[in-house]
Write an enzyme that holds these catalytic residues in place. Sequence first.
Site, PDB file in Angstrom:
ATOM      1  N   GLY A  27       2.177 -11.474  -0.863  1.00 27.05           N
ATOM      2  CA  GLY A  27       0.969 -11.959  -0.244  1.00 27.05           C
ATOM      3  C   GLY A  27       1.169 -11.958   1.551  1.00 27.05           C
ATOM      4  N   CYS A  75       8.571  -9.638  -2.561  1.00 22.93           N
ATOM      5  CA  CYS A  75       8.353  -9.665  -1.033  1.00 22.93           C
ATOM      6  C   CYS A  75       8.122 -11.186  -0.687  1.00 22.93           C
ATOM      7  CB  CYS A  75       6.989  -8.970  -0.903  1.00 22.93           C
ATOM      8  SG  CYS A  75       6.653  -8.607   0.914  1.00 22.93           S
ATOM      9  N   TYR A  76       6.686 -11.685  -0.517  1.00 26.80           N
ATOM     10  CA  TYR A  76       6.508 -12.860   0.001  1.00 26.80           C
ATOM     11  C   TYR A  76       6.846 -14.089  -1.297  1.00 26.80           C
ATOM     12  CZ  TYR A  76       4.087 -17.513   1.082  1.00 26.80           C
ATOM     13  OH  TYR A  76       3.724 -18.686   1.413  1.00 26.80           O
ATOM     14  N   HIS A  96       8.703  -3.749  -3.255  1.00 27.15           N
ATOM     15  CA  HIS A  96       7.952  -3.457  -4.406  1.00 27.15           C
ATOM     16  C   HIS A  96       8.087  -2.687  -5.531  1.00 27.15           C
ATOM     17  CE1 HIS A  96       4.691  -5.952  -2.251  1.00 27.15           C
ATOM     18  NE2 HIS A  96       5.355  -5.469  -1.134  1.00 27.15           N
ATOM     19  N   GLU A 118       6.443  -2.663  -8.295  1.00 28.90           N
ATOM     20  CA  GLU A 118       5.191  -2.404  -9.124  1.00 28.90           C
ATOM     21  C   GLU A 118       4.651  -0.896  -8.568  1.00 28.90           C
ATOM     22  OE1 GLU A 118       5.906  -4.523  -6.903  1.00 28.90           O
ATOM     23  OE2 GLU A 118       3.926  -5.534  -5.899  1.00 28.90           O
ATOM     24  N   ASP A 148     -16.340   5.199 -18.566  1.00 32.77           N
ATOM     25  CA  ASP A 148     -16.140   4.007 -18.605  1.00 32.77           C
ATOM     26  C   ASP A 148     -17.236   3.141 -19.361  1.00 32.77           C
ATOM     27  OD1 ASP A 148     -13.723   4.286 -17.110  1.00 32.77           O
ATOM     28  OD2 ASP A 148     -14.902   4.482 -15.186  1.00 32.77           O
ATOM     29  N   LYS A 203      -8.304   3.649 -15.452  1.00 26.50           N
ATOM     30  CA  LYS A 203      -9.031   4.970 -16.354  1.00 26.50           C
ATOM     31  C   LYS A 203      -8.276   4.876 -17.567  1.00 26.50           C
ATOM     32  CE  LYS A 203     -12.315   7.715 -15.677  1.00 26.50           C
ATOM     33  NZ  LYS A 203     -13.568   7.284 -15.084  1.00 26.50           N
TER      34      LYS A 203
END
Length: 507
Positions: A50, A77-78, A164, A166, A221, A363
Amino acid sequence: MQKILVVDFGSQYTQLIARRLRELKIFSEVCPWDEISDLTEVSGFILSGGPESSNLEGNPDINKRILNSKKPILGICYGMQILAFQEGGKIENKGKKEFGHAQIKLENKSHLFDETSNAINVWMSHGDKVKVLPEGYEVIASSDNSPIAAFQNCSKNYYGLQFHPEVTHTKFGTKIIENFLQKCDIKQNWDATDILKQIDTEVVSKVKDQNVLLALSGGVDSTVLAAVLYKILGKRLTCVMVDHGLLRKDEAKNVIRNLKKKIGLEVNLVNAQSLFLKKLEGIADPENKRKIIGKTFIEVFEKESKNLAEINWLAQGTIYPDVIESAGNSKTKAKVIKSHHNVGGLPERMNLNLLEPFRMLFKDEVRNIGKEIGLPNEIIERHPFPGPGLGIRVIGEVNEKRLQRLRDADHIFLTELKNYDLYYSASQAYAFYMPIKSVGVVGDNRIYADVIGLRSVNTTDFMTAKATNLPHEFIEHVSTRIVNEIDGISRVVYDITSKPPATIEWE
Ligand code: XMP
């Protein structure tokens, strides 16, 4: 159902955490840090990064019930800093900020880094760092700039990462998350069928017995969304497809036929070709063309929907990259390179609620859903196509003659890519029309005619791209077919420019 709760502290990467969990077949929910409610089915928590600093009074903090739940926690992180802070550690917000690539070295042994390596390249994005660990915690990794780049408290199953995991730039990132999940009591069995069930629940609870309208573009989509919503809502879904005359050869016909044949959905096709052509007459500037196409689309769509039964919702196939793009734009005021045409603006104008069931998906996840409900590969794996269509692929002024030649050239190019098994290895391929005259010789006659360009790119995110390395004989074969079969074309060229500096579309 057991889940991992992703506590959102406002990081731009929060949805990437959710995505990694879905890839690991884990059911998760993202919840803002100040809206924590029922925790009964939560098996573990991931605290996102954050923008805040964890030393300041009144900053976003970890709800006490999370800390009291005795469930495993991974702070990123945060999320790591606030965990350390609330557990009694100290945070420093002086010194060097760290953004981008870094390398961490493993220190004490940790299950979190099982099956990784002693030195890992990671992605950092922080100013603050943990200076003093809380009692009962130990360092498990360090970097040049962060002596405490990762920590653990084994008895509580609390972990913190300054980097991170992710983000794909972090090597072993998914493995590190998976190692954390093994500490949580949760099964890895969540898949596309479950995502479909979740969408079903969301749509049913929002829409109730009301009616939904969907603007079908023919792209992946909106087509998959039409199929999903039709299964849930049946006749309460109305699909309108506006044929602006700027579609590829037989496109509207194919999309409509496929939806009818595969799932029984009827689409209302509006033929507005001559209106669009008239409005585009004499217009050569790309941005003007985009604006005219977008505005005319809204007018036609609005007019058509006036004749429909009472509609309360407008469904859109917005996917997560679209959401990131607009959030990014509003914060950073990114320069407009091209004003992308979509159906934005419609819900307010028509006083409709907006339904966007794919807004958290990427996607490939939408493609998996399409497969799951039985749509053919021809629809699911097709290359993206811009909203303004061939309107921005005829360079300069658009007219029917040029469109017709372009449709034929594009059809030859795409058909041959499929015949040569090259279509699915390219991310996006298309033909464009250059209204510049070049001299040619056909038989004994001189011709002086226009040029067709071919472009094919490979990319994962469409933000950067490289020209596809198509075999020379293949391009030659396509070029021969185009010049021989289409009157008014004297030459074919292949565009090899990367993005950047070029963009994928020519206009
Ligand atoms: P560019 O040309 O910006 O294209 O490199 C990146 C991707 O976006 C598509 N594109 C559009 N899609 N409306 C859309 O829906 C638009 O106005 C538009 N302009 C470009 C392009 O086809 C490529 O996939």
